[in-house]
Write a protein that holds these residues in place. Structure first.
Motif, PDB file in Angstrom:
ATOM      1  N   HIS A  19      57.428  55.092  50.115  1.00 26.88           N
ATOM      2  CA  HIS A  19      55.896  54.896  50.324  1.00 26.88           C
ATOM      3  C   HIS A  19      55.909  55.234  51.995  1.00 26.88           C
ATOM      4  O   HIS A  19      54.808  55.698  52.434  1.00 26.88           O
ATOM      5  CB  HIS A  19      55.458  53.696  50.203  1.00 26.88           C
ATOM      6  CG  HIS A  19      55.094  53.360  48.626  1.00 26.88           C
ATOM      7  ND1 HIS A  19      54.209  53.888  48.096  1.00 26.88           N
ATOM      8  CD2 HIS A  19      55.730  52.461  47.780  1.00 26.88           C
ATOM      9  CE1 HIS A  19      54.248  53.558  46.790  1.00 26.88           C
ATOM     10  NE2 HIS A  19      55.079  52.656  46.615  1.00 26.88           N
ATOM     11  N   LEU A  20      56.755  54.763  52.778  1.00 31.00           N
ATOM     12  CA  LEU A  20      56.804  55.405  54.238  1.00 31.00           C
ATOM     13  C   LEU A  20      56.801  56.781  54.348  1.00 31.00           C
ATOM     14  O   LEU A  20      56.239  57.289  55.135  1.00 31.00           O
ATOM     15  CB  LEU A  20      57.990  54.715  55.158  1.00 31.00           C
ATOM     16  CG  LEU A  20      57.888  53.203  55.166  1.00 31.00           C
ATOM     17  CD1 LEU A  20      59.254  52.493  56.007  1.00 31.00           C
ATOM     18  CD2 LEU A  20      56.525  53.109  56.268  1.00 31.00           C
ATOM     19  N   LEU A  23      53.495  57.937  53.333  1.00 28.43           N
ATOM     20  CA  LEU A  23      52.406  57.469  54.491  1.00 28.43           C
ATOM     21  C   LEU A  23      52.405  58.710  55.508  1.00 28.43           C
ATOM     22  O   LEU A  23      51.574  58.905  56.277  1.00 28.43           O
ATOM     23  CB  LEU A  23      52.702  56.219  55.246  1.00 28.43           C
ATOM     24  CG  LEU A  23      51.945  55.675  56.225  1.00 28.43           C
ATOM     25  CD1 LEU A  23      50.748  55.412  55.864  1.00 28.43           C
ATOM     26  CD2 LEU A  23      52.909  54.574  57.021  1.00 28.43           C
ATOM     27  N   ARG A  30      46.397  56.731  53.000  1.00 26.86           N
ATOM     28  CA  ARG A  30      47.324  55.908  53.867  1.00 26.86           C
ATOM     29  C   ARG A  30      47.269  54.592  53.829  1.00 26.86           C
ATOM     30  O   ARG A  30      48.226  53.895  53.965  1.00 26.86           O
ATOM     31  CB  ARG A  30      46.956  56.590  55.502  1.00 26.86           C
ATOM     32  CG  ARG A  30      47.390  58.123  55.358  1.00 26.86           C
ATOM     33  CD  ARG A  30      47.683  58.286  56.804  1.00 26.86           C
ATOM     34  NE  ARG A  30      48.285  59.782  56.598  1.00 26.86           N
ATOM     35  CZ  ARG A  30      48.305  60.720  57.466  1.00 26.86           C
ATOM     36  NH1 ARG A  30      47.785  60.289  58.872  1.00 26.86           N
ATOM     37  NH2 ARG A  30      48.884  61.788  57.628  1.00 26.86           N
ATOM     38  N   GLU A  33      49.238  53.558  50.954  1.00 23.49           N
ATOM     39  CA  GLU A  33      50.683  53.797  51.085  1.00 23.49           C
ATOM     40  C   GLU A  33      51.371  52.825  52.112  1.00 23.49           C
ATOM     41  O   GLU A  33      52.455  52.297  52.025  1.00 23.49           O
ATOM     42  CB  GLU A  33      50.946  55.135  51.704  1.00 23.49           C
ATOM     43  CG  GLU A  33      50.756  56.235  50.681  1.00 23.49           C
ATOM     44  CD  GLU A  33      51.616  56.259  49.408  1.00 23.49           C
ATOM     45  OE1 GLU A  33      52.580  55.554  49.478  1.00 23.49           O
ATOM     46  OE2 GLU A  33      51.016  56.659  48.418  1.00 23.49           O
ATOM     47  N   ALA A  34      50.523  52.286  53.182  1.00 22.49           N
ATOM     48  CA  ALA A  34      51.130  51.451  54.160  1.00 22.49           C
ATOM     49  C   ALA A  34      51.353  50.003  53.388  1.00 22.49           C
ATOM     50  O   ALA A  34      52.270  49.171  53.649  1.00 22.49           O
ATOM     51  CB  ALA A  34      50.253  51.385  55.342  1.00 22.49           C
ATOM     52  N   SER A  35      50.211  49.879  52.733  1.00 20.19           N
ATOM     53  CA  SER A  35      50.178  48.422  52.017  1.00 20.19           C
ATOM     54  C   SER A  35      51.441  48.381  50.814  1.00 20.19           C
ATOM     55  O   SER A  35      52.129  47.372  50.934  1.00 20.19           O
ATOM     56  CB  SER A  35      48.868  48.101  51.204  1.00 20.19           C
ATOM     57  OG  SER A  35      48.873  46.914  50.728  1.00 20.19           O
ATOM     58  N   ALA A  38      54.761  48.133  52.932  1.00 15.12           N
ATOM     59  CA  ALA A  38      54.866  46.640  53.374  1.00 15.12           C
ATOM     60  C   ALA A  38      55.224  45.735  52.121  1.00 15.12           C
ATOM     61  O   ALA A  38      56.209  44.930  52.451  1.00 15.12           O
ATOM     62  CB  ALA A  38      53.749  46.175  53.992  1.00 15.12           C
ATOM     63  N   CYS A  66      47.555  43.805  56.109  1.00 12.08           N
ATOM     64  CA  CYS A  66      47.335  44.608  55.145  1.00 12.08           C
ATOM     65  C   CYS A  66      46.006  44.335  54.121  1.00 12.08           C
ATOM     66  O   CYS A  66      45.176  45.212  53.890  1.00 12.08           O
ATOM     67  CB  CYS A  66      48.511  44.788  54.255  1.00 12.08           C
ATOM     68  SG  CYS A  66      50.073  45.716  54.738  1.00 12.08           S
TER      69      CYS A  66
END
Length: 159
Positions: A19-20, A23, A30, A33-35, A38, A66
């Motif tokens: 996911h990073l 991102l 985005r 993807e960030a959520s 995390a 998030c």
């Protein structure tokens, strides 16, 4: 059981790294993807047989952030509800595992309902995986399936 925890931690860490990577490389989605990065990294830390190296307050700030970010984007993104539930579930697991007494019943009920949601989401991911021919859609569906199974398992363990 330590071998399972180690394998689950590595699996969640790989999903977090995926996911990073998305991102940075995929311009759309985005916030999601960030959520997801995390949540997967947080689950890797929770599964880690070596212990969680990140203080609880940092995790609460990450998942609270998030959730807030996702909430603010709710009007523009159709997949926002899922990411909001992910952040909420991560916060719930972080603070809910210390419940005692009468609060334990409520924690068990919430954990069971949340586990049911993530099991259902996992089935949706299986469908997405089967429908996608190859490439990124299949990779994302597979990563989300791993996350859904890990999340369901962690929530059931709270009961």
């Amino acid at each position: 059981m330590a071998w399972f925890a180690g394998a689950a931690a590595i699996g969640c860490l790989v999903v977090g790294l995926l996911h990073l990577h998305r991102l940075v490389t995929v311009p759309a989605g985005r916030a999601g993807e960030a959520s997801s990065a995390a949540a997967a990294t947080g689950m890797a830390a929770m599964f880690s047989p070596l212990g969680d190296p990140v203080p609880l307050a940092v995790w609460i700030a990450v998942f609270g952030g998030c959730a807030a970010w996702t909430f603010l984007l709710a009007a523009r993104d159709e997949d926002v509800t899922h990411h909001l539930l992910c952040s909420g579930a991560m916060l719930f697991m972080l603070v809910g595992h210390n419940a005692h007494g009468s609060g334990l019943v409520m924690v068990s009920v919430v954990a069971l309902v949340a586990a049911g949601y993530f099991a259902w989401h996992g089935l949706r991911c299986v469908d997405r995986f089967r429908i996608a021919c190859t490439g990124h859609p299949r990779t994302v569906a597979g990563a989300q399936l791993v996350s859904a199974v890990a999340m369901s398992g962690m929530l059931v363990a709270m009961i």
